[in-house]
Design a protein around this motif. Structure first.
Motif, mmCIF file in Angstrom:
data_model
loop_
_atom_site.group_PDB
_atom_site.id
_atom_site.type_symbol
_atom_site.label_atom_id
_atom_site.label_comp_id
_atom_site.label_asym_id
_atom_site.label_seq_id
_atom_site.Cartn_x
_atom_site.Cartn_y
_atom_site.Cartn_z
ATOM 1 N N GLU A 1 0.826 -1.215 0.000
ATOM 2 C CA GLU A 1 0.000 0.000 0.000
ATOM 3 C C GLU A 1 0.856 1.260 0.000
ATOM 4 O OE1 GLU A 1 -3.665 1.948 2.634
ATOM 5 O OE2 GLU A 1 -2.388 0.387 3.490
ATOM 6 N N LEU A 2 0.385 2.242 -0.756
ATOM 7 C CA LEU A 2 0.849 3.621 -0.593
ATOM 8 C C LEU A 2 -0.182 4.277 0.317
ATOM 9 C CD1 LEU A 2 2.818 5.909 -1.378
ATOM 10 C CD2 LEU A 2 1.200 6.514 -3.202
ATOM 11 N N PRO A 3 0.168 4.520 1.586
ATOM 12 C CA PRO A 3 -0.849 4.939 2.556
ATOM 13 C C PRO A 3 -1.415 6.326 2.277
ATOM 14 C CG PRO A 3 1.157 4.141 3.636
ATOM 15 C CD PRO A 3 1.485 4.352 2.200
ATOM 16 N N ALA A 4 -2.602 6.561 2.795
ATOM 17 C CA ALA A 4 -3.211 7.889 2.728
ATOM 18 C C ALA A 4 -2.321 8.888 3.454
ATOM 19 C CB ALA A 4 -4.600 7.854 3.367
ATOM 20 N N GLY A 5 -2.206 10.083 2.871
ATOM 21 C CA GLY A 5 -1.368 11.120 3.458
ATOM 22 C C GLY A 5 0.057 11.132 2.941
ATOM 23 N N VAL A 6 0.422 10.132 2.148
ATOM 24 C CA VAL A 6 1.768 10.047 1.570
ATOM 25 C C VAL A 6 1.715 10.463 0.111
ATOM 26 C CG1 VAL A 6 3.679 8.518 1.002
ATOM 27 C CG2 VAL A 6 2.451 8.233 3.168
ATOM 28 N N THR A 7 2.655 11.332 -0.295
ATOM 29 C CA THR A 7 2.715 11.817 -1.680
ATOM 30 C C THR A 7 4.008 11.351 -2.330
ATOM 31 O OG1 THR A 7 1.414 13.786 -1.151
ATOM 32 C CG2 THR A 7 2.742 13.868 -3.162
ATOM 33 N N VAL A 8 3.868 10.797 -3.529
ATOM 34 C CA VAL A 8 5.023 10.305 -4.275
ATOM 35 C C VAL A 8 5.060 10.980 -5.630
ATOM 36 C CG1 VAL A 8 6.051 8.310 -5.414
ATOM 37 C CG2 VAL A 8 5.092 8.074 -3.116
ATOM 38 N N THR A 9 6.234 11.524 -5.987
ATOM 39 C CA THR A 9 6.467 12.055 -7.332
ATOM 40 C C THR A 9 7.642 11.286 -7.920
ATOM 41 O OG1 THR A 9 5.685 14.255 -6.692
ATOM 42 C CG2 THR A 9 7.002 14.092 -8.706
ATOM 43 N N ALA A 10 7.395 10.591 -9.045
ATOM 44 C CA ALA A 10 8.429 9.712 -9.591
ATOM 45 C C ALA A 10 8.220 9.514 -11.080
ATOM 46 C CB ALA A 10 8.391 8.366 -8.874
ATOM 47 N N GLY A 11 9.203 8.861 -11.694
ATOM 48 C CA GLY A 11 9.046 8.529 -13.102
ATOM 49 C C GLY A 11 7.992 7.465 -13.307
ATOM 50 N N SER A 12 7.930 6.507 -12.386
ATOM 51 C CA SER A 12 6.924 5.447 -12.449
ATOM 52 C C SER A 12 6.675 4.921 -11.037
ATOM 53 C CB SER A 12 7.369 4.306 -13.365
ATOM 54 O OG SER A 12 8.553 3.703 -12.860
ATOM 55 N N LEU A 13 5.596 4.149 -10.902
ATOM 56 C CA LEU A 13 5.237 3.615 -9.588
ATOM 57 C C LEU A 13 4.598 2.243 -9.759
ATOM 58 C CD1 LEU A 13 4.831 3.953 -6.498
ATOM 59 C CD2 LEU A 13 2.620 5.013 -7.026
ATOM 60 N N ALA A 14 5.071 1.286 -8.969
ATOM 61 C CA ALA A 14 4.481 -0.051 -8.980
ATOM 62 C C ALA A 14 4.187 -0.477 -7.550
ATOM 63 C CB ALA A 14 5.417 -1.053 -9.651
ATOM 64 N N ILE A 15 2.940 -0.860 -7.307
ATOM 65 C CA ILE A 15 2.517 -1.391 -6.011
ATOM 66 C C ILE A 15 2.028 -2.814 -6.260
ATOM 67 C CG2 ILE A 15 0.933 -1.132 -4.067
ATOM 68 C CD1 ILE A 15 0.776 1.860 -4.800
ATOM 69 N N GLU A 16 2.728 -3.793 -5.675
ATOM 70 C CA GLU A 16 2.417 -5.186 -5.960
ATOM 71 C C GLU A 16 2.265 -5.991 -4.664
ATOM 72 O OE1 GLU A 16 4.516 -6.423 -10.050
ATOM 73 O OE2 GLU A 16 5.938 -5.888 -8.467
ATOM 74 N N ALA A 17 1.191 -6.732 -4.582
ATOM 75 C CA ALA A 17 0.995 -7.685 -3.488
ATOM 76 C C ALA A 17 0.925 -9.071 -4.108
ATOM 77 C CB ALA A 17 -0.286 -7.379 -2.723
ATOM 78 N N LEU A 18 1.968 -9.866 -3.894
ATOM 79 C CA LEU A 18 2.030 -11.187 -4.506
ATOM 80 C C LEU A 18 3.069 -12.027 -3.793
ATOM 81 C CD1 LEU A 18 3.970 -11.054 -7.889
ATOM 82 C CD2 LEU A 18 3.920 -9.167 -6.292
ATOM 83 N N ALA A 19 3.007 -13.331 -4.005
ATOM 84 C CA ALA A 19 3.969 -14.250 -3.409
ATOM 85 C C ALA A 19 5.235 -14.270 -4.249
ATOM 86 C CB ALA A 19 3.359 -15.648 -3.320
ATOM 87 N N LEU A 20 6.388 -14.169 -3.570
ATOM 88 C CA LEU A 20 7.652 -14.111 -4.291
ATOM 89 C C LEU A 20 8.647 -15.184 -3.866
ATOM 90 C CD1 LEU A 20 8.266 -10.246 -4.271
ATOM 91 C CD2 LEU A 20 7.574 -11.632 -6.210
ATOM 92 N N VAL A 21 8.267 -16.037 -2.930
ATOM 93 C CA VAL A 21 9.216 -17.007 -2.401
ATOM 94 C C VAL A 21 9.735 -17.931 -3.487
ATOM 95 C CG1 VAL A 21 9.517 -18.914 -0.793
ATOM 96 C CG2 VAL A 21 8.240 -16.895 -0.102
ATOM 97 N N ASP A 22 8.830 -18.455 -4.305
ATOM 98 C CA ASP A 22 9.233 -19.345 -5.395
ATOM 99 C C ASP A 22 9.016 -18.693 -6.755
ATOM 100 O OD1 ASP A 22 9.878 -21.445 -3.646
ATOM 101 O OD2 ASP A 22 7.769 -21.963 -3.464
ATOM 102 N N GLY A 23 8.989 -17.362 -6.758
ATOM 103 C CA GLY A 23 8.739 -16.648 -7.993
ATOM 104 C C GLY A 23 7.341 -16.079 -7.999
ATOM 105 N N PRO A 24 7.096 -15.049 -8.801
ATOM 106 C CA PRO A 24 5.765 -14.425 -8.855
ATOM 107 C C PRO A 24 4.687 -15.437 -9.193
ATOM 108 C CG PRO A 24 7.384 -13.112 -10.015
ATOM 109 C CD PRO A 24 8.073 -14.408 -9.676
ATOM 110 N N GLY A 25 3.571 -15.332 -8.514
ATOM 111 C CA GLY A 25 2.455 -16.228 -8.788
ATOM 112 C C GLY A 25 2.538 -17.559 -8.082
#
Length: 199
Positions: A38-62
């Motif tokens: 999560e990018l929480p409420a009240g937080v501001t980000v200025t960037a070239g790009s933004l990725a927010i991902e919730a996923l399992a990564l132990v044995d690879g995505p998915g």
């Protein structure tokens, strides 16, 4: 990230030379699996790009979280033999990717939630189940109740000249197996319950 693998086994067997032989096996798993990004409420980000991902990564995505519950019981000998197996899986899985703050980018914004879950409950007889000289009674119940919620959401502010991509993907399987065995010289009684539920 989460990739939770859980296994439970209950194994009960008995052999009786007297009047009665009984055996019971109960296996239970209750699991709460929570993954969030999560990018929480009240937080501001200025960037070239933004990725927010919730996923399992132990044995690879998915990767898939695997939960297996096995119960087996058998009773032999005696005039009356009774054997029962119960396997229960109760699973709540929550995967959330959220942009609740403020994001400004010149490139893409990606909000991605990916859930993978495999649940199996198996109640089976050990050997021949319940085997009595006169009466054999066998019972098996396999129950799986699964709540799998996968959410990708934007509730904040977004300014971008790039691509906005919001994706939620879930791959879930639920299976139950209930098998019984009963044998008696005069009477054999069998009870069977198999109940998978995915919500």
């Amino acid at each position: 990230a989460r990739d939770a693998d859980i296994a439970a086994l209950a194994d009960g067997a008995t052999t009786a030379s007297g009047s009665a032989g009984t055996a019971a096996a109960v296996a239970l798993v209750a699991a709460d699996l929570v993954t969030s990004a999560e990018l929480p409420a009240g937080v501001t980000v200025t960037a070239g790009s933004l990725a927010i991902e919730a996923l399992a990564l132990v044995d690879g995505p998915g990767s898939t979280s695997t939960i297996t519950v096995d119960a087996k019981a058998g009773a032999a000998g005696g005039n009356v033999s009774v054997a029962g197996s119960v396997a229960v899986a109760i699973v709540d899985a929550i995967t959330t990717a959220a942009l609740a703050g403020t994001a400004t980018t010149t490139g893409p914004i990606e909000v991605t939630a990916t859930g993978g879950l495999s649940v199996a409950a198996n109640a089976i007889p050990a050997a021949d189940g319940a085997t009595g000289k006169s009466v054999g009674v066998g019972a098996s119940a396999a129950i799986a109740v699964v709540d799998d919620a996968v959410t990708a959401i934007i509730t904040g502010g977004v300014t971008t000249t790039g691509v906005l991509d919001v994706t939620a993907t879930s791959t879930s399987t639920v299976a139950t197996t209930a098998r019984i065995g009963a044998a008696g010289g005069s009477v054999a009684v069998q009870f069977l319950i198999g109940a998978p539920e995915l919500r």
